[in-house]
Scaffold this active site. Sequence first.
Site, short mmCIF file in Angstrom:
data_model
loop_
_atom_site.label_atom_id
_atom_site.label_comp_id
_atom_site.label_asym_id
_atom_site.label_seq_id
_atom_site.Cartn_x
_atom_site.Cartn_y
_atom_site.Cartn_z
N TYR A 1 -12.60 -2.03 -3.49
CA TYR A 1 -13.12 -2.18 -2.13
C TYR A 1 -14.65 -2.08 -2.09
O TYR A 1 -15.19 -1.68 -1.06
CB TYR A 1 -12.48 -1.13 -1.22
CG TYR A 1 -11.05 -1.48 -0.82
CD1 TYR A 1 -10.78 -2.65 -0.11
CD2 TYR A 1 -10.00 -0.64 -1.12
CE1 TYR A 1 -9.48 -2.97 0.27
CE2 TYR A 1 -8.70 -0.95 -0.74
CZ TYR A 1 -8.45 -2.11 -0.04
OH TYR A 1 -7.17 -2.43 0.35
N ASN B 1 -2.34 0.16 6.78
CA ASN B 1 -1.80 -1.10 7.31
C ASN B 1 -0.82 -1.80 6.37
O ASN B 1 -0.58 -3.01 6.50
CB ASN B 1 -2.94 -2.02 7.78
CG ASN B 1 -3.83 -2.49 6.66
OD1 ASN B 1 -3.65 -2.11 5.51
ND2 ASN B 1 -4.80 -3.32 6.99
N LYS C 1 0.83 -1.21 0.00
CA LYS C 1 0.00 0.00 0.00
C LYS C 1 0.87 1.27 0.00
O LYS C 1 2.06 1.22 0.29
CB LYS C 1 -0.94 -0.04 1.21
CG LYS C 1 -1.93 -1.22 1.16
CD LYS C 1 -2.97 -1.11 2.27
CE LYS C 1 -3.93 -2.29 2.24
NZ LYS C 1 -5.04 -2.11 3.21
N HIS D 1 -2.14 -5.42 1.65
CA HIS D 1 -3.42 -6.12 1.48
C HIS D 1 -3.12 -7.55 1.08
O HIS D 1 -2.20 -7.80 0.30
CB HIS D 1 -4.25 -5.46 0.36
CG HIS D 1 -5.40 -6.29 -0.09
ND1 HIS D 1 -6.58 -6.36 0.62
CD2 HIS D 1 -5.55 -7.13 -1.16
CE1 HIS D 1 -7.41 -7.19 -0.01
NE2 HIS D 1 -6.80 -7.67 -1.09
N GLU E 1 -9.57 -10.09 -7.75
CA GLU E 1 -8.77 -8.88 -7.46
C GLU E 1 -7.62 -8.75 -8.46
O GLU E 1 -7.35 -7.66 -8.97
CB GLU E 1 -8.26 -8.94 -6.02
CG GLU E 1 -9.39 -8.77 -5.01
CD GLU E 1 -8.99 -9.01 -3.57
OE1 GLU E 1 -9.86 -8.93 -2.69
OE2 GLU E 1 -7.79 -9.26 -3.29
P1 CMP Z 1 -7.37 -4.68 3.51
O1 CMP Z 1 -6.81 -6.03 3.82
O2 CMP Z 1 -6.79 -3.95 2.37
O3 CMP Z 1 -8.96 -4.81 3.27
C1 CMP Z 1 -9.89 -3.82 3.60
C2 CMP Z 1 -9.25 -2.67 4.29
O4 CMP Z 1 -10.14 -1.81 4.95
C3 CMP Z 1 -8.35 -3.18 5.39
O5 CMP Z 1 -7.21 -3.78 4.82
C4 CMP Z 1 -8.13 -1.94 6.21
O6 CMP Z 1 -7.08 -1.14 5.68
C5 CMP Z 1 -9.46 -1.21 6.04
N1 CMP Z 1 -10.28 -1.37 7.24
C6 CMP Z 1 -10.87 -2.49 7.67
N2 CMP Z 1 -11.54 -2.25 8.83
C7 CMP Z 1 -11.36 -0.94 9.11
C8 CMP Z 1 -11.77 -0.09 10.17
N3 CMP Z 1 -12.54 -0.55 11.17
N4 CMP Z 1 -11.39 1.20 10.15
C9 CMP Z 1 -10.61 1.66 9.15
N5 CMP Z 1 -10.18 0.90 8.10
C10 CMP Z 1 -10.55 -0.39 8.10
#
Ligand code: CMP
Length: 146
Positions: A50, A113, A10, A116, A127
Site C-alpha cells: 500500500y 472492506n 482480506k 481488494h 501487485e
Molecule cells: P483497497 O482496494 O484494498 O485499496 C486501498 C485501501 O485503503 C482500500 O481498499 C480501503 O480499505 C482503504 N481506504 C481507502 N480510503 C480510505 C479511507 N478514506 N479511510 C480508511 N481506509 C481507506
Amino acid sequence: MEERTFTIIKPNAVAAGATGRIVDAFLREGFRIIAMRLVCMSRNDAEKFYAVHRHKAFFDELVDFMTSGACVVLLLEREHAVAQLRRLVGDTDPARAEEGTLRRMYGESVTRNAVHASDSVENARIEASRFFREEEIIEVRYRPQR
Ligand code: CMP
C-alpha cells in the site's frame, strides 16, 4: 480481451469464514483462478503493498488491519478482468456499494472492506508479483469433461 487481475480476500472476510463463498463468486462470474495462496502479511509486506497510500491519514489503520490475520491472494483471468472484478467487488465503502457486490455482502467499513481488487492490468501485474513467482502461475482452462 483476456486480462489478468489480482485480488485479496482480506482478514475480516477470511476470519468470518467467507473465503469459500467469495471464491465461488469469482468462479461463477467466469474468472479462472491461475494462482492462489493463504498468506499472513508482515508489516513490511503491507507497507510496501500500500505504498501509494503512505502519506494518507488511514495508512497505519490499513496496515494494522491487513496484518491482523490471514488473507487469501489470487490471480484471476477472464475477459475485461480488471473492470469486471471491480464491478463484482463494488464501491470502496461497503455502505455505498451496490446490493449483490462482495463489499456490500462482506465489508464492514472502508478499511475492513473484505476484498481488494487491482485498478489496472499493470498494477495487477506489480501487485501479483509481490506474492507469486512466475512458475506458480498456472494457466488452466476449465473445460467440461467429456
Ligand atoms: P483497497 O482496494 O484494498 O485499496 C486501498 C485501501 O485503503 C482500500 O481498499 C480501503 O480499505 C482503504 N481506504 C481507502 N480510503 C480510505 C479511507 N478514506 N479511510 C480508511 N481506509 C481507506
